[in-house]
Design a protein around this motif. Structure first.
Motif, PDB file in Angstrom:
ATOM      1  N   ALA A  23     -15.431 -87.632  58.131  1.00 24.43           N
ATOM      2  CA  ALA A  23     -14.595 -87.783  59.321  1.00 24.43           C
ATOM      3  C   ALA A  23     -14.650 -89.232  59.795  1.00 24.43           C
ATOM      4  CB  ALA A  23     -15.073 -86.848  60.438  1.00 24.43           C
ATOM      5  N   LEU A  59     -17.686 -87.984  63.281  1.00 23.46           N
ATOM      6  CA  LEU A  59     -18.854 -87.738  62.432  1.00 23.46           C
ATOM      7  C   LEU A  59     -20.144 -87.763  63.240  1.00 23.46           C
ATOM      8  CD1 LEU A  59     -19.385 -87.283  59.407  1.00 23.46           C
ATOM      9  CD2 LEU A  59     -19.631 -89.752  59.156  1.00 23.46           C
ATOM     10  N   ASP A  80     -10.431 -81.302  54.602  1.00 26.64           N
ATOM     11  CA  ASP A  80     -11.407 -80.551  55.398  1.00 26.64           C
ATOM     12  C   ASP A  80     -12.535 -80.007  54.521  1.00 26.64           C
ATOM     13  OD1 ASP A  80     -12.396 -79.208  57.758  1.00 26.64           O
ATOM     14  OD2 ASP A  80     -11.705 -77.361  56.812  1.00 26.64           O
ATOM     15  N   GLN A  81     -13.779 -80.257  54.909  1.00 30.58           N
ATOM     16  CA  GLN A  81     -14.960 -79.764  54.179  1.00 30.58           C
ATOM     17  C   GLN A  81     -15.984 -79.210  55.167  1.00 30.58           C
ATOM     18  OE1 GLN A  81     -16.045 -82.641  50.835  1.00 30.58           O
ATOM     19  NE2 GLN A  81     -14.773 -83.972  52.105  1.00 30.58           N
ATOM     20  N   SER A  82     -15.492 -78.521  56.180  1.00 29.82           N
ATOM     21  CA  SER A  82     -16.314 -78.216  57.346  1.00 29.82           C
ATOM     22  C   SER A  82     -17.048 -76.889  57.280  1.00 29.82           C
ATOM     23  CB  SER A  82     -15.427 -78.246  58.605  1.00 29.82           C
ATOM     24  OG  SER A  82     -14.392 -77.281  58.499  1.00 29.82           O
ATOM     25  N   GLU A  83     -17.017 -76.187  56.159  1.00 28.11           N
ATOM     26  CA  GLU A  83     -17.628 -74.868  56.086  1.00 28.11           C
ATOM     27  C   GLU A  83     -18.767 -74.832  55.084  1.00 28.11           C
ATOM     28  OE1 GLU A  83     -16.842 -72.350  58.048  1.00 28.11           O
ATOM     29  OE2 GLU A  83     -15.227 -73.469  59.043  1.00 28.11           O
ATOM     30  N   ASP A 142     -26.406 -80.956  63.779  1.00 25.97           N
ATOM     31  CA  ASP A 142     -27.086 -80.457  62.579  1.00 25.97           C
ATOM     32  C   ASP A 142     -28.585 -80.378  62.864  1.00 25.97           C
ATOM     33  OD1 ASP A 142     -28.432 -80.385  59.970  1.00 25.97           O
ATOM     34  OD2 ASP A 142     -26.475 -80.855  59.101  1.00 25.97           O
ATOM     35  N   ARG A 160     -22.411 -77.570  54.076  1.00 30.99           N
ATOM     36  CA  ARG A 160     -21.116 -78.227  54.156  1.00 30.99           C
ATOM     37  C   ARG A 160     -21.235 -79.716  53.865  1.00 30.99           C
ATOM     38  NH1 ARG A 160     -19.194 -79.461  60.188  1.00 30.99           N
ATOM     39  NH2 ARG A 160     -18.104 -81.020  58.955  1.00 30.99           N
ATOM     40  N   SER A 161     -20.116 -80.325  53.532  1.00 31.15           N
ATOM     41  CA  SER A 161     -20.025 -81.780  53.484  1.00 31.15           C
ATOM     42  C   SER A 161     -19.473 -82.271  54.813  1.00 31.15           C
ATOM     43  CB  SER A 161     -19.110 -82.223  52.339  1.00 31.15           C
ATOM     44  OG  SER A 161     -19.643 -81.860  51.081  1.00 31.15           O
ATOM     45  N   TYR A 162     -19.816 -83.505  55.157  1.00 28.72           N
ATOM     46  CA  TYR A 162     -19.301 -84.137  56.372  1.00 28.72           C
ATOM     47  C   TYR A 162     -18.418 -85.319  55.975  1.00 28.72           C
ATOM     48  CZ  TYR A 162     -22.940 -81.678  59.067  1.00 28.72           C
ATOM     49  OH  TYR A 162     -23.735 -80.736  59.664  1.00 28.72           O
ATOM     50  N   GLN A 212     -20.517 -84.467  65.018  1.00 28.37           N
ATOM     51  CA  GLN A 212     -20.835 -83.383  64.092  1.00 28.37           C
ATOM     52  C   GLN A 212     -22.299 -83.442  63.646  1.00 28.37           C
ATOM     53  OE1 GLN A 212     -17.949 -84.084  60.995  1.00 28.37           O
ATOM     54  NE2 GLN A 212     -16.381 -82.787  61.960  1.00 28.37           N
TER      55      GLN A 212
END
Length: 339
Positions: A287, A292, A264-267, A299, A283-285, A295
């Motif tokens: 998925a 993706l 998880d890198q969602s923050e 942005d 954050r990084s994406y 998400q």
């Protein structure tokens, strides 16, 4: 539609776990990745510049080599630290690299970020005038650089030169027509984005910004872009500006992707560039493509920008990074209307 390119920091380390174990590896693989990205249909090959670090540094030999090996892709930096630069010498190097590339250079420059050594620009022979900061010095170097790129003569010729001169004052050579419109400023604040607009520079907004409101990163970045465009319009420039954002985006399409980036890198993250500068890091994406796509559609800054730079893990090698780029171009970009 968006232009989609990659951004490489060019890290190298002698670790056996790295595919780039030397400066030579980092440079030569950067050229190979640019060639591969062009073949995949990507729009840009961009490189970060860091001094005193095991990363890409002096950019112009690399940019010229990429320009000679490719024929369509945009070639750029994100960004060159102007505290370290002699603006006239830089204009010569930039003009030469742009001519080799056939007018494809897109130079991102900035006041710089924290480096590996304290006040590293002093070792390069630069020092701010009394009463000014290193950021002031970077902006002054930038203003001189932009002025020189216009191609106007300013230097008094020798009346007895070694070679004949054209009439009038002399300019820095080689001059590449149109390069002045392809300079970008990497802005970490709203104010410097507006300053860049007034000077007629395009805007690069990366995965880091000074936290000016406490809002989520992508919202602050979108607000910065809108302020930039408003300042551009107020300045009355004739052309339309360009805006890029950088993101770490990984479509998880195979076991390698899930192994490297499946956590998880969602923050967003908060950090401090100095004792007083609080920064927000985007954050990084990472998925599965269908997740993706949803998400990325939320942005706001990506929606505002015309150019997206994908930060790539260059130490994983050319083949894997080409796979990362291809996955975005084929599984994500069409669904979002970027292609």
């Amino acid at each position: 539609m968006k232009k989609i390119g990659f951004l490489s920091f060019g890290h190298w380390t002698p670790s056996p776990h790295s595919q780039t174990r030397s400066a030579s590896d980092a440079l030569l693989q950067s050229i190979d990745l640019a060639v591969a990205a062009e073949e995949l249909g990507a729009d840009g090959a961009y490189f970060r510049v860091h001094h005193f670090a095991r990363q890409l540094a002096s950019p112009f030999p690399l940019l010229a080599a990429v320009g000679a090996k490719t024929g369509r892709i945009e070639i750029g930096t994100a960004v060159i630290d102007m505290r370290y630069e002699n603006p006239l010498y830089m204009a010569e190097d930039a003009g030469a690299a742009d001519l080799i590339a056939g007018g494809r250079l897109q130079l991102g420059i900035s006041r710089g970020s924290p480096e590996q050594v304290i006040d590293g620009w002093r070792y390069f022979g630069y020092q701010p005038p009394e009463g000014q900061s290193d950021a002031d010095m970077a902006r002054r170097h930038t203003e001189v650089f932009l002025d020189v790129l216009q191609g106007k003569g300013f230097a008094k010729p020798n009346p007895r030169p070694m070679f004949p001169n054209p009439p009038g004052l002399l300019r820095v050579e080689p001059h590449s027509e149109g390069l002045r419109d392809r300079i970008w400023w990497g802005a970490a604040t709203n104010a410097t984005a507006q300053w860049a607009a007034k000077l007629g520079m395009n805007l690069q907004s990366s995965t880091l910004k000074i936290d000016e409101s406490g809002k989520p990163f992508h919202i602050q970045q979108a607000e910065q872009i809108r302020l930039f465009r408003a300042a551009w319009k107020e300045a009355g420039h004739a052309r339309e500006p360009r805006v890029s954002v950088s993101r770490s985006i990984f479509a998880l399409v195979d076991d390698r992707d899930r192994m490297y980036f499946g956590r998880d890198q969602s923050e967003d993250h908060i950090g401090f560039l100095s004792e007083t500068e609080r920064a927000i890091f985007g954050r990084s994406y990472a998925a599965e493509p269908d997740v993706l796509i949803k998400q990325l559609a939320e942005d706001e800054a990506i929606a505002e920008a015309d150019t997206l730079l994908l930060t790539v893990p260059n130490q994983l090698g050319v083949d894997y990074n080409a796979h990362v780029i291809e996955a975005i171009l084929t599984t994500v970009a069409p669904a979002l209307g970027w292609r």
